[in-house]
Design a protein around this motif. Structure first.
Motif, PDB file in Angstrom:
ATOM      1  N   LYS A 108     -59.327 -50.502  -0.628  1.00 45.60           N
ATOM      2  CA  LYS A 108     -59.055 -49.390   0.297  1.00 45.60           C
ATOM      3  C   LYS A 108     -60.333 -48.570   0.511  1.00 45.60           C
ATOM      4  O   LYS A 108     -60.661 -48.169   1.620  1.00 45.60           O
ATOM      5  N   LEU A 109     -61.048 -48.337  -0.588  1.00 52.95           N
ATOM      6  CA  LEU A 109     -62.254 -47.507  -0.514  1.00 52.95           C
ATOM      7  C   LEU A 109     -63.425 -48.258   0.118  1.00 52.95           C
ATOM      8  O   LEU A 109     -64.252 -47.659   0.799  1.00 52.95           O
ATOM      9  N   ALA A 110     -63.491 -49.553  -0.133  1.00 50.42           N
ATOM     10  CA  ALA A 110     -64.633 -50.343   0.353  1.00 50.42           C
ATOM     11  C   ALA A 110     -64.162 -51.750   0.704  1.00 50.42           C
ATOM     12  O   ALA A 110     -64.257 -52.667  -0.113  1.00 50.42           O
ATOM     13  N   PRO A 111     -63.617 -51.933   1.918  1.00 53.64           N
ATOM     14  CA  PRO A 111     -63.036 -53.236   2.298  1.00 53.64           C
ATOM     15  C   PRO A 111     -64.049 -54.374   2.261  1.00 53.64           C
ATOM     16  O   PRO A 111     -63.665 -55.540   2.152  1.00 53.64           O
ATOM     17  N   GLU A 112     -65.324 -54.048   2.330  1.00 52.85           N
ATOM     18  CA  GLU A 112     -66.341 -55.110   2.361  1.00 52.85           C
ATOM     19  C   GLU A 112     -66.636 -55.682   0.979  1.00 52.85           C
ATOM     20  O   GLU A 112     -67.300 -56.711   0.857  1.00 52.85           O
ATOM     21  N   VAL A 113     -66.128 -55.011  -0.063  1.00 55.17           N
ATOM     22  CA  VAL A 113     -66.387 -55.506  -1.429  1.00 55.17           C
ATOM     23  C   VAL A 113     -65.145 -56.246  -1.931  1.00 55.17           C
ATOM     24  O   VAL A 113     -64.068 -55.677  -2.010  1.00 55.17           O
ATOM     25  N   GLU A 114     -65.304 -57.521  -2.246  1.00 52.08           N
ATOM     26  CA  GLU A 114     -64.172 -58.354  -2.683  1.00 52.08           C
ATOM     27  C   GLU A 114     -64.054 -58.285  -4.202  1.00 52.08           C
ATOM     28  O   GLU A 114     -65.082 -58.156  -4.894  1.00 52.08           O
ATOM     29  N   THR A 115     -62.837 -58.367  -4.720  1.00 47.35           N
ATOM     30  CA  THR A 115     -62.674 -58.485  -6.178  1.00 47.35           C
ATOM     31  C   THR A 115     -62.308 -59.922  -6.518  1.00 47.35           C
ATOM     32  O   THR A 115     -61.415 -60.504  -5.902  1.00 47.35           O
TER      33      THR A 115
END
Ligand code: ADP
Length: 162
Positions: A108-115
């Motif tokens: 939500k905070l950073a859609p470009e960062v995948e987990t």
């Protein structure tokens, strides 16, 4: 360049963490291990000690490894360092709820960062820093679950406490 980050408390480093570090290293060009300053209120080991454990036990494994202290929001750190994915280890179902919530919040905070989740190796799936500390405190043998260097530090610390 694909940069991954593996955040955690590492209080202390276990063989389960090292396994994730080695496997995550295969997935990215550079892996940042980020030692969190603020997740645990009373860590047994100081930030400097936890960094030193990682440097001593892991830097030989992967030349593209960077070990850093970190505080604040993980996604802010990721943005500042061009990190494309966060690595987390999953041991059992009990990890899932917590990890799921954090992963969704980070998205939500950073859609470009995948987990990315890596399943724990079965021989380490019951190993956590907390359990290791507790068993060591009561004199149990945890020598096969943590690096020798960490084992020495743990014995030293516990002998001072008792
Ligand atoms: P945190 O305080 O963030 O839970 P930890 O140092 O306990 O930090 O763990 C960091 C990450 O490593 C977490 O994703 C955790 O699930 C994972 N992890 C911890 N122990 C193991 C293990 N034995 N096998 C696989 N992953 C693990």
């Amino acid at each position: 360049m694909r940069i991954g980050i593996y955040p955690g408390s590492f209080d202390p480093l276990t063989n389960g963490h090292i396994d994730i570090i080695e496997r995550a290293g295969q997935l990215c060009d550079k892996l940042i291990i980020a030692v969190a300053r603020n997740t645990s209120k009373h860590p047994l080991f100081s930030m400097e000690e936890r960094l030193e454990m990682l440097e001593t036990c892991c830097s030989g494994h992967n030349s593209q490894l960077e070990i850093v202290a970190f505080e604040g929001l993980l996604v802010d750190f990721c943005r500042g360092r061009n990190v494309s994915f966060i690595i987390r280890g999953l041991r059992a179902l009990v990890d899932f709820d917590y990890e799921y919530a954090i992963a969704l919040m980070n998205r939500k905070l950073a859609p470009e960062v995948e987990t990315v989740f890596l399943m724990a190796r079965s021989e380490y799936s019951f190993v956590s820093s907390n359990i290791v500390k507790e068993v060591a405190y009561f004199g149990g043998d945890i020598s096969s679950l943590i690096p020798q260097y960490v084992h020495n530090k743990l014995q030293e610390r516990l002998s001072r406490k008792t």
